[in-house]
Design a protein around this motif. Structure first.
Motif, mmCIF file in Angstrom:
data_model
loop_
_atom_site.group_PDB
_atom_site.id
_atom_site.type_symbol
_atom_site.label_atom_id
_atom_site.label_comp_id
_atom_site.label_asym_id
_atom_site.label_seq_id
_atom_site.Cartn_x
_atom_site.Cartn_y
_atom_site.Cartn_z
ATOM 1 N N GLY A 200 0.815 -1.204 0.000
ATOM 2 C CA GLY A 200 0.000 0.000 0.000
ATOM 3 C C GLY A 200 0.845 1.249 0.000
ATOM 4 O O GLY A 200 2.075 1.204 0.200
ATOM 5 N N THR A 214 3.928 10.066 -4.384
ATOM 6 C CA THR A 214 3.915 9.004 -3.375
ATOM 7 C C THR A 214 4.891 9.370 -2.263
ATOM 8 O O THR A 214 6.086 9.568 -2.514
ATOM 9 C CB THR A 214 4.321 7.656 -4.002
ATOM 10 O OG1 THR A 214 3.419 7.334 -5.064
ATOM 11 C CG2 THR A 214 4.278 6.547 -2.951
ATOM 12 N N HIS A 217 4.987 4.353 1.796
ATOM 13 C CA HIS A 217 4.507 3.067 1.292
ATOM 14 C C HIS A 217 4.928 1.960 2.248
ATOM 15 O O HIS A 217 5.832 2.136 3.073
ATOM 16 C CB HIS A 217 5.026 2.794 -0.118
ATOM 17 C CG HIS A 217 6.463 2.371 -0.152
ATOM 18 N ND1 HIS A 217 7.508 3.269 -0.220
ATOM 19 C CD2 HIS A 217 7.043 1.139 -0.116
ATOM 20 C CE1 HIS A 217 8.653 2.621 -0.232
ATOM 21 N NE2 HIS A 217 8.410 1.328 -0.158
ATOM 22 N N VAL A 224 2.488 2.160 -6.759
ATOM 23 C CA VAL A 224 2.173 3.180 -7.771
ATOM 24 C C VAL A 224 3.427 3.983 -8.131
ATOM 25 O O VAL A 224 4.450 3.934 -7.444
ATOM 26 C CB VAL A 224 1.060 4.128 -7.270
ATOM 27 C CG1 VAL A 224 -0.187 3.338 -6.903
ATOM 28 C CG2 VAL A 224 1.533 4.962 -6.087
ATOM 29 N N CYS A 233 -6.054 8.048 -11.880
ATOM 30 C CA CYS A 233 -6.793 7.254 -10.886
ATOM 31 C C CYS A 233 -8.286 7.501 -11.043
ATOM 32 O O CYS A 233 -8.757 8.639 -10.911
ATOM 33 C CB CYS A 233 -6.354 7.616 -9.469
ATOM 34 S SG CYS A 233 -7.206 6.647 -8.200
ATOM 35 N N CYS A 252 -7.306 2.113 -13.606
ATOM 36 C CA CYS A 252 -6.287 3.023 -13.091
ATOM 37 C C CYS A 252 -4.954 2.814 -13.820
ATOM 38 O O CYS A 252 -4.569 1.675 -14.104
ATOM 39 C CB CYS A 252 -6.105 2.824 -11.590
ATOM 40 S SG CYS A 252 -7.554 3.332 -10.618
ATOM 41 N N PHE A 255 -0.138 2.533 -11.672
ATOM 42 C CA PHE A 255 0.662 1.458 -11.092
ATOM 43 C C PHE A 255 2.010 1.327 -11.810
ATOM 44 O O PHE A 255 2.107 1.512 -13.024
ATOM 45 C CB PHE A 255 -0.089 0.135 -11.165
ATOM 46 C CG PHE A 255 -1.308 0.097 -10.287
ATOM 47 C CD1 PHE A 255 -1.183 0.009 -8.909
ATOM 48 C CD2 PHE A 255 -2.577 0.186 -10.837
ATOM 49 C CE1 PHE A 255 -2.302 -0.008 -8.101
ATOM 50 C CE2 PHE A 255 -3.704 0.168 -10.039
ATOM 51 C CZ PHE A 255 -3.573 0.080 -8.662
ATOM 52 N N TYR A 263 -7.422 -4.619 -6.004
ATOM 53 C CA TYR A 263 -6.854 -3.439 -5.369
ATOM 54 C C TYR A 263 -7.962 -2.470 -4.977
ATOM 55 O O TYR A 263 -9.109 -2.581 -5.416
ATOM 56 C CB TYR A 263 -5.810 -2.763 -6.255
ATOM 57 C CG TYR A 263 -6.326 -2.154 -7.534
ATOM 58 C CD1 TYR A 263 -6.835 -0.843 -7.569
ATOM 59 C CD2 TYR A 263 -6.287 -2.859 -8.734
ATOM 60 C CE1 TYR A 263 -7.296 -0.275 -8.753
ATOM 61 C CE2 TYR A 263 -6.736 -2.295 -9.924
ATOM 62 C CZ TYR A 263 -7.240 -1.001 -9.922
ATOM 63 O OH TYR A 263 -7.702 -0.446 -11.077
ATOM 64 N N CYS A 265 -8.619 1.821 -4.195
ATOM 65 C CA CYS A 265 -8.173 3.213 -4.199
ATOM 66 C C CYS A 265 -9.186 4.051 -3.422
ATOM 67 O O CYS A 265 -10.394 3.971 -3.687
ATOM 68 C CB CYS A 265 -8.050 3.749 -5.621
ATOM 69 S SG CYS A 265 -6.654 3.060 -6.549
ATOM 70 N N LEU A 277 -4.353 10.291 -1.830
ATOM 71 C CA LEU A 277 -4.920 8.994 -2.203
ATOM 72 C C LEU A 277 -4.305 7.892 -1.343
ATOM 73 O O LEU A 277 -3.093 7.884 -1.111
ATOM 74 C CB LEU A 277 -4.637 8.699 -3.682
ATOM 75 C CG LEU A 277 -5.079 7.322 -4.210
ATOM 76 C CD1 LEU A 277 -6.599 7.278 -4.351
ATOM 77 C CD2 LEU A 277 -4.402 7.017 -5.550
ATOM 78 N N CYS A 279 -3.894 3.846 -1.476
ATOM 79 C CA CYS A 279 -4.011 2.726 -2.416
ATOM 80 C C CYS A 279 -3.550 1.445 -1.725
ATOM 81 O O CYS A 279 -2.474 1.414 -1.108
ATOM 82 C CB CYS A 279 -3.167 2.986 -3.662
ATOM 83 S SG CYS A 279 -3.271 1.653 -4.890
ATOM 84 N N SER A 283 -6.467 -6.133 -1.488
ATOM 85 C CA SER A 283 -7.317 -5.622 -0.410
ATOM 86 C C SER A 283 -8.415 -6.577 0.006
ATOM 87 O O SER A 283 -9.146 -6.311 0.946
ATOM 88 C CB SER A 283 -7.954 -4.288 -0.828
ATOM 89 O OG SER A 283 -8.674 -4.431 -2.041
#
Length: 297
Positions: A200, A214, A217, A224, A233, A252, A255, A263, A265, A277, A279, A283
């Motif tokens: 994530g 980003t 993470h 992403v 997105c 999307c 990635f 996944y 978002c 966001l 992500c 999930s």
């Protein structure tokens, strides 16, 4: 002499004792709330049946007499019947804790089956006692389901409690951060604890308002691109969260590499303004379609 004579005259003849004993047995046989079958050991066929067994199976006595156990559904087939009688011959007693049984109308019953062999009037007979335990089995199954459901609820509450403790811990740490960079360093490790087994990231909107960067993470690598546009997105386009179960239909474009699993978002919106966001890859969304968004609820 007189006392001895009176005692002798009052002594019950053996024949009368036998008749009285047989009468008591017959009364018990007729009144028993368990099914009872009497079989001839040589032919293995039913020679007597009590009223409760008739009531349990729905067959008349005439339909039961002369039949073998497998013919009335007490044993699955001829082979099962032969195996049971072979064990009975060796041990003189067999017991099955639960045995499936079908009535004449096809209703399924669960029974406890006990059988023993003994001599009567010079030949071997087999007595089978059948107790209906269907309601007990249903109660046990109901209790098992209730236990499983309670265990699931407790597990879910424990999971949520763990999440709340992590969120509180994250909140406490974020409160004392002096810069956004410090906050990002707090989010990354705790994100891995909040979403175990999932990759994530958090991306925030840059000053231009057209791109996201980003900033934190967890997992093996960020799923992403380091920088991507809002239009990449679909969750940001729609302004609502979006779950994609089948990556083949995902739209999307942010990635780094091809996504092979589901996944999620989630736009981070405060007072109508998009700030970033969240992500998650892998999930494990609920069933019910390939793509779900907040607008679908």
């Amino acid at each position: 002499m007189t006392d001895k004579t009176n005692k002798l005259t009052k002594r019950v003849p053996p024949q009368e004792k036998l008749q009285a004993s047989e009468l008591r047995y017959r009364r018990l046989f007729e009144a028993a709330r368990d099914g009872i079958l009497i079989l001839d050991a040589a032919s293995r066929k039913i020679t007597d049946v009590n009223p409760y067994m008739v009531e349990l199976l729905g067959f008349s006595p005439a339909e039961l007499l002369g039949k073998e156990l497998w013919e009335i559904g007490l044993l699955q087939d001829v082979q099962a019947s032969q195996d049971a009688f072979r064990e009975l011959e060796q041990k003189g007693y067999i017991r099955y804790e639960d045995l499936p049984l079908s009535t004449k109308e096809g209703r399924r019953r669960e029974v406890e089956f006990v059988s023993n062999v003994y001599a009567e009037d010079g030949h071997q007979v087999i007595q089978c006692n059948i107790r209906d335990i269907t309601e007990r089995k249903r109660a046990e199954e109901s209790a098992r389901k209730a236990h499983d459901e309670l265990t699931a609820v407790v597990t879910e509450l424990q999971r949520r409690d763990g999440e709340m403790r992590l969120l509180n811990r994250m909140n406490d740490l974020l409160q004392i951060c002096n810069t956004q960079e410090e906050a990002y360093k707090v989010i990354a490790p705790l994100g891995g604890e909040l979403f175990p087994g999932q990759r994530g990231c958090i991306a925030v909107v840059r000053a231009s308002g057209q791109h996201l960067e980003t900033v934190a993470h967890w997992g093996d690598e960020a799923p992403v691109e380091p920088i991507f546009s809002l239009g990449d997105c679909w969750a940001l386009r729609r302004g609502s969260f979006q779950e994609v179960i089948d990556p083949e239909v995902g739209l999307c474009r942010h990635f780094i590499s091809r996504i092979e699993t589901d996944y999620l978002c989630v736009p981070l919106i405060v007072q109508g303004e998009v700030l970033g966001l969240l992500c998650l890859v892998g999930s494990t969304p609920p069933p019910g379609g390939n793509i779900r968004s907040a607008g679908d609820n």
